[in-house]
Design a protein around this motif. Structure first.
Motif, PDB file in Angstrom:
ATOM      1  N   GLN A  72      -6.542  -3.303  -3.484  1.00 14.22           N
ATOM      2  CA  GLN A  72      -7.277  -2.151  -2.944  1.00 14.22           C
ATOM      3  C   GLN A  72      -6.337  -1.005  -2.581  1.00 14.22           C
ATOM      4  O   GLN A  72      -6.617   0.159  -2.879  1.00 14.22           O
ATOM      5  N   ASN A  76      -6.472   2.627  -4.504  1.00 15.08           N
ATOM      6  CA  ASN A  76      -6.720   3.857  -3.739  1.00 15.08           C
ATOM      7  C   ASN A  76      -5.574   4.847  -3.895  1.00 15.08           C
ATOM      8  O   ASN A  76      -5.794   6.054  -4.059  1.00 15.08           O
ATOM      9  N   LEU A  79      -5.693   6.420  -7.438  1.00 16.20           N
ATOM     10  CA  LEU A  79      -6.749   7.441  -7.581  1.00 16.20           C
ATOM     11  C   LEU A  79      -6.351   8.739  -6.888  1.00 16.20           C
ATOM     12  O   LEU A  79      -6.617   9.831  -7.389  1.00 16.20           O
ATOM     13  N   THR A  80      -5.675   8.607  -5.738  1.00 13.22           N
ATOM     14  CA  THR A  80      -5.230   9.799  -4.993  1.00 13.22           C
ATOM     15  C   THR A  80      -4.118  10.521  -5.745  1.00 13.22           C
ATOM     16  O   THR A  80      -4.159  11.746  -5.917  1.00 13.22           O
ATOM     17  N   VAL A  86     -13.675  10.683  -8.806  1.00 12.87           N
ATOM     18  CA  VAL A  86     -14.571   9.597  -9.227  1.00 12.87           C
ATOM     19  C   VAL A  86     -15.895   9.684  -8.490  1.00 12.87           C
ATOM     20  O   VAL A  86     -15.976  10.184  -7.367  1.00 12.87           O
ATOM     21  N   GLY A  88     -19.155   7.494  -6.953  1.00  8.89           N
ATOM     22  CA  GLY A  88     -19.357   6.138  -6.460  1.00  8.89           C
ATOM     23  C   GLY A  88     -18.024   5.492  -6.122  1.00  8.89           C
ATOM     24  O   GLY A  88     -17.097   6.155  -5.648  1.00  8.89           O
ATOM     25  N   GLN A  89     -17.909   4.206  -6.379  1.00  4.91           N
ATOM     26  CA  GLN A  89     -16.679   3.454  -6.129  1.00  4.91           C
ATOM     27  C   GLN A  89     -16.299   2.679  -7.386  1.00  4.91           C
ATOM     28  O   GLN A  89     -17.168   2.325  -8.189  1.00  4.91           O
ATOM     29  N   PRO A  90     -14.992   2.401  -7.583  1.00  7.71           N
ATOM     30  CA  PRO A  90     -14.591   1.584  -8.734  1.00  7.71           C
ATOM     31  C   PRO A  90     -15.327   0.241  -8.732  1.00  7.71           C
ATOM     32  O   PRO A  90     -15.478  -0.390  -7.679  1.00  7.71           O
ATOM     33  N   LEU A  91     -15.784  -0.171  -9.918  1.00  3.86           N
ATOM     34  CA  LEU A  91     -16.506  -1.441 -10.043  1.00  3.86           C
ATOM     35  C   LEU A  91     -15.605  -2.476 -10.708  1.00  3.86           C
ATOM     36  O   LEU A  91     -15.162  -2.272 -11.840  1.00  3.86           O
ATOM     37  N   LEU A 111     -14.547   2.971 -13.870  1.00 11.83           N
ATOM     38  CA  LEU A 111     -14.635   4.198 -13.081  1.00 11.83           C
ATOM     39  C   LEU A 111     -15.684   5.121 -13.690  1.00 11.83           C
ATOM     40  O   LEU A 111     -15.784   5.251 -14.908  1.00 11.83           O
ATOM     41  N   TRP A 316     -23.499   0.771 -10.329  1.00  9.83           N
ATOM     42  CA  TRP A 316     -22.883   0.862  -8.992  1.00  9.83           C
ATOM     43  C   TRP A 316     -23.943   0.773  -7.893  1.00  9.83           C
ATOM     44  O   TRP A 316     -23.743   0.128  -6.861  1.00  9.83           O
ATOM     45  N   ALA A 320     -24.313  -1.048  -4.054  1.00 14.42           N
ATOM     46  CA  ALA A 320     -23.761  -0.073  -3.099  1.00 14.42           C
ATOM     47  C   ALA A 320     -24.511  -0.038  -1.777  1.00 14.42           C
ATOM     48  O   ALA A 320     -23.945   0.287  -0.730  1.00 14.42           O
TER      49      ALA A 320
END
Length: 442
Positions: A72, A76, A79-80, A86, A88-91, A111, A316, A320
């Motif tokens: 995680q 994160n 991605l930053t 992106v 939603g959130q990565p699946l 993504l 997602w 979610a």
């Protein structure tokens, strides 16, 4: 650790995270060593449990936990650093066969990427900005309401057109027995008022509830019933008259002006009319601004074309929320929220491109003005700065309230942007005509 990305298309990508043994082994060993020092296992003194036993009992759980934390954090950070926008959130891609005894692990994440698009505020078709004015008719009606409100009640023998009538609505079957004061102008049509004209105290008038009032809320108040009970209600009720009064209009004099606005604030009927007009039009500005905001929002959503990673977002949405959804439910949820999501992306782009910011000072000042206005309603016209600051601090300690004010200020700044840069045409009209044009003649 190694992270790579493969772009499936402009809106979808897959990120692969490879974690090697050296990425986690030291941390796992340290945690297990700490466990060994504190573990209470029968047959062994505290701190003397064999490491092999600690690893057998806790090793896999600690390994899984540490790998997940690493995963995680790394995702994160990636991605930053890559500045990936992106949705939603990565699946995580399903992996049912992870060998936790291996020296390294690979994980893949899907993504959904935000689309590239351009927002054009100034379209070919103009959006109407309403300038609502208080016309003479509205001001006259407001003055009459004020005169009635502050006027004297004068007893009458018989009911006339403008009488205030106190009595009881009754129906035994529905157990209705409600005493109210009514006026004839609230009834629907002309037939019912004619039944009352000329009646005296003690008279009983029989009425049908169907089409008695145009508004169900009036019938709810008259019969003291709930909304569901009055909807479609078609029964006979009696109204027993107990008191008949006429409201003598209050004089438009200095005593009344002072009651309404404070001593000396208004001195003439001309000033009264100007004050009523000013106060009404302040309220109209809020309504007109909200209409403009809604209309520009609608225009932007309709005119700004871009695709979304619909399949990814639907997938997602299945996990979610608080409750998991099946594919059909998620598809329905996506269809219902797509328009809102589109506007969020458009709004975000406008905020970024136009450097729209809300500072903490903005939020505090808005809270102070809001509190000042509320205090003025209760006669506290000059609160001290300390009072305002203390109350504002209490209000803003509630994160939900602070967020609500921040969103309100962003909306205000966007509205100012729309007024400045969108294709706007101003239309001046009375409030009555505004309601007819915007909401239909109701």
């Amino acid at each position: 650790m190694n992270i790579t990305r493969e772009n499936v298309d402009a809106l979808n990508a897959v990120v692969k995270v490879d974690i090697a043994k050296e990425d986690y082994s030291d941390k796992v060993e340290k945690i297990l060593s700490d466990y060994r020092k504190t573990a209470n296992i029968p047959g062994f003194r505290k701190g003397h449990v064999p490491m092999g036993m600690v690893k057998k009992q806790y090793g896999k759980a600690v390994l899984v936990d540490e790998v997940n934390k690493l995963l995680q954090d790394a995702l994160n950070k990636y991605l930053t650093e890559e500045k990936l926008d992106v949705l939603g959130q990565p699946l995580p891609k399903p992996q049912d066969d992870i060998d936790w005894d291996a020296d390294g692990f690979s994980f893949e994440f899907e993504l959904g990427l935000a689309p590239e698009f351009e927002v054009k505020l100034k379209g070919k078709k103009a959006v109407t900005q309403y300038n609502i004015v208080a016309d003479d008719k509205m001001i006259d009606e407001q003055i009459e309401r004020i005169q009635k409100q502050y006027g004297k009640l004068v007893s009458q023998e018989v009911i006339e057109k403008d009488s205030e009538i106190t009595g009881a609505f009754k129906n035994e079957e529905k157990e209705i027995d409600n005493t109210v004061t009514i006026t004839l102008d609230k009834f629907k049509g002309k037939t019912t008022p004619k039944k009352f004209i000329g009646a005296k105290a003690g008279d009983v008038i029989t009425l049908k509830t169907k089409d008695l009032y145009s508004d169900d809320h009036e019938l709810m108040h008259a019969l003291k019933l709930g909304h569901d009970e009055v909807h479609g209600l078609d029964i006979e009720v009696t109204f027993t008259i107990s008191e008949i009064n006429n409201r003598e209009l209050a004089d438009l004099d200095q005593e009344l002006f002072d009651k309404l606005f404070g001593e000396g604030a208004v001195k003439t009927v001309t000033e009264l009319r100007a004050k009523i007009k000013e106060d009404a039009e302040k309220q109209f500005v809020q309504q007109a601004d909200q209409k403009l905001l809604n209309d520009v929002t609608e225009y932007l959503v309709e005119s700004t074309k871009f695709d979304l990673p619909a399949e990814f977002l639907t997938k997602w949405m299945q996990t979610a929320g608080e409750k998991e959804m099946d594919e059909a439910q998620a598809k329905e949820e996506y269809d219902n929220s797509e328009k809102s999501l589109r506007y969020q992306l458009i709004e975000g782009k406008l905020i970024e491109e136009n450097d729209i910011k809300v500072t903490m000072d903005d939020i505090k000042n808005h809270a102070r003005e809001m509190i000042k206005g509320q205090m003025a309603q209760f006669g506290q016209m000059n609160p001290s700065d300390k009072e305002l600051d203390d109350i504002a601090a209490r209000v803003l300690s509630n994160q939900d309230e602070a967020r609500r004010i921040s969103e309100q200020l962003v909306s205000q700044k966007l509205l100012e942007l729309y007024k400045e840069k969108a294709n706007i045409k101003v239309k001046e009209l009375s409030y009555e005509n505004f309601v007819k044009e915007v909401y239909g003649d109701k």
